[in-house]
Design an enzyme around this catalytic site. Structure first.
Site, short mmCIF file in Angstrom:
data_model
loop_
_atom_site.label_atom_id
_atom_site.label_comp_id
_atom_site.label_asym_id
_atom_site.label_seq_id
_atom_site.Cartn_x
_atom_site.Cartn_y
_atom_site.Cartn_z
N SER A 253 0.86 -1.18 0.00
CA SER A 253 0.00 0.00 0.00
C SER A 253 0.90 1.23 0.00
O SER A 253 2.12 1.12 0.00
CB SER A 253 -0.88 0.00 1.25
OG SER A 253 -0.07 0.33 2.36
N LYS A 254 0.26 2.39 0.04
CA LYS A 254 1.01 3.65 -0.02
C LYS A 254 2.08 3.75 1.07
O LYS A 254 3.08 4.42 0.90
CB LYS A 254 0.05 4.83 0.12
CG LYS A 254 -0.87 4.97 -1.07
CD LYS A 254 -0.91 6.42 -1.56
CE LYS A 254 -1.60 6.55 -2.90
NZ LYS A 254 -3.05 6.35 -2.82
N ARG A 255 1.84 3.05 2.19
CA ARG A 255 2.80 3.08 3.29
C ARG A 255 4.18 2.60 2.84
O ARG A 255 5.19 2.93 3.42
CB ARG A 255 2.34 2.15 4.42
CG ARG A 255 1.35 2.76 5.36
CD ARG A 255 1.00 1.78 6.46
NE ARG A 255 0.51 0.51 5.92
CZ ARG A 255 1.06 -0.66 6.16
NH1 ARG A 255 2.13 -0.75 6.92
NH2 ARG A 255 0.54 -1.75 5.64
N GLY A 257 5.60 3.20 0.05
CA GLY A 257 6.17 4.05 -0.99
C GLY A 257 5.16 4.17 -2.12
O GLY A 257 4.02 3.72 -2.01
#
Ligand code: GLU
Length: 487
Positions: A253-255, A257
């Site tokens: 996920s966006k976490r 990168g």
């Protein structure tokens, strides 16, 4: 084997995700390796979330990656249209056929009725399958009358109560036990068909021979196998590739990168490097190679080298692969591309051609990205560092470092102000002179000189770096050392 036809079927509800790009890549490679056909199909039946803008952006990203398709919305072929929203009549035709054959039925249940049915089943410890009256042939006449009166039912598929087996290229033999799924909706009361249904109709109509997609679709496949069977169609071969996860083993996920392809494009990743890295996330080269171009890869690609375990996305490895691809570029092309990323006001542009050529030779190998070059040049050649790292501080603490900085500062002050740079020969001459004067050798001499002139404890060879560094910058660096040591 008949001609291979594969497809990438994104929903245009967001940017192209790296997981989607990987799926597209595997399909593309398989089509190329088998001289088959790669189809792009836009799955836009979720009208609320799908947009033409996202479709256009996803296509741009596919093209940037070099994943050219043979048939698609903007590439007419025999089996179009290639946008599901333009194929509604086809889905309608098949749905009516299934109803006629008793393999699907109209369902007039309200949301509330369905909810109550589910709750009751759960209370009684049964799977929450559809048990409404409309699956029962004795209500077909009533259904027809309500339909004729203008009511809008959904269409439900009558799920056979038997096990299904899938022989998957990645997962092996997958058994779906009987009674796993109940009668499911294939066309909503709004008239819009659902994914599991359109996907099968399209794969049949478009003569798709292999479906390569993410493992998250494995649970859909049982419904799809049922529909193939109901349409008397042979299912394609399947390869459900493992999921992408972060280094913390959580779903990507966006976490972890950037996850959209467009972010990598903006950060100046090379499309060839992106393909190389994405390919390795879940697939391995038979010769254990980890750097290759798309063209080199095609002859080796097959469906038998996918890994069963989840693929760990590692941004540092991705960066490294990018750096390796920069090294594969021919030098003038690399320089050309690199220079596009140097701001117009960078001191690089104020230097002679010879200087630029030498700087490029010296720093090109330290780049992982085009835009690293300007930064590396700035740090090594023009910058006076504000602070020193621990290693540099150790050198600073050597008693001889201050003497070296003093001598260098004095020598540099003797250089005529018209000489912006010190030649390699002059550098060597002064170096020898100071060495003799201070009676120094080894680490104290070399490290102290490096720190005095470059402000750093490591970097390229001094004989290459010094002739590129302006004399006044080196003077300021010496003075910085002296002011530090004096404290
Ligand atoms: N539209 C589906 C998705 O984006 C396609 C899945 C499939 O390949 O069947 O996940």
């Amino acid at each position: 084997m008949s001609e291979v036809r594969v497809r990438f079927a994104p929903s245009p509800t967001g940017y192209l995700h790296i997981g989607g790009a990987r799926t597209a890549l595997y399909n593309y490679l398989f089509a190329k390796a088998t001289k088959g056909t790669f189809v792009l199909r836009i799955e836009d039946t979720d009208l609320e979330r799908s947009t033409k803008e996202f479709e256009a952006l996803q296509i741009l990203d596919l093209k940037w990656l070099g994943l050219e398709y043979d048939e698609g919305p903007d590439k007419p072929g025999k089996y179009g249209p290639y946008r599901q929203s333009e194929r509604l009549e086809i889905y309608q035709k098949y749905a009516l056929q299934l109803i006629e054959q008793g393999k699907a039925f109209y369902c007039f249940c309200s949301e509330e009725e369905l909810e109550a049915m589910k709750e009751k089943a759960t209370r009684e410890g049964r799977p929450p399958h559809y048990e409404g009256k409309w699956r029962n042939p004795e209500f077909f006449e009533e259904a027809a009358a309500r339909l004729a009166a203008g009511e809008k039912p959904s269409i439900r598929f009558r799920a056979p109560n038997k096990p299904y087996v899938l022989n998957d290229h990645v997962r092996g033999r997958v058994v779906y036990p009987e009674n796993m799924v109940g009668d499911f909706v294939i066309v909503r009361s709004s008239g819009l068909p659902v994914y599991n249904y359109c996907c099968v109709v399209d794969d049949v109509e478009m003569k798709i021979t292999h479906v390569i997609r993410g493992e998250d679709h494995l649970s859909n496949t049982v419904r799809q196998l049922m529909i193939y069977e109901a349409l008397s169609a042979t299912p394609p071969e399947f390869a459900h590739v493992s999921l992408l996860i972060g280094q913390d083993r959580q779903k990507l996920s966006k976490r972890h990168g950037a996850t959209a392809v467009v972010n990598y494009k903006e950060e100046s990743y090379l499309p060839g490097a992106a393909l190389n890295y994405l390919c390795l996330l879940g697939w391995s080269h038979p010769e254990e190679k980890d750097i290759f171009t798309k063209e080199e890869l095609i002859p080796f690609f097959n469906l038998e080298r996918f890994s069963k375990s989840p693929a760990i996305y590692d941004i540092e490895k991705f960066k490294w692969v990018n750096g390796q691809h920069l090294k594969l570029m021919n030098e003038s092309e690399l320089r050309n591309q690199t220079e596009k990323f140097i701001e117009k006001d960078h001191l690089y542009w104020a230097q002679s051609d010879e200087w630029k050529t030498n700087a490029f030779k010296l720093f090109k190998d330290s780049m992982l990205f085009f835009n690293d070059f300007a930064r590396v040049v700035q740090e090594n050649v023009f910058q006076i560092d504000e602070s020193f790292d621990d290693k540099a501080k150790e050198i600073l603490a050597m008693p001889t470092t201050k003497d070296l900085a003093t001598h260098w500062n004095a020598e540099l002050n003797l250089i005529s102000s018209s000489d912006k740079f010190l030649s390699q020969a002059n550098f060597q001459k002064i170096f020898d002179k100071i060495k003799t004067a201070l009676q120094l050798k080894g680490k104290p001499l070399f490290m102290g000189t490096r720190l005095s002139l470059t402000g750093k404890d490591h970097g390229p060879e001094l004989k290459d770096l010094i002739p590129l560094t302006p004399v006044d910058v080196m003077k300021k660096r010496c003075q910085k050392i002296l002011s530090f040591s004096a404290q």
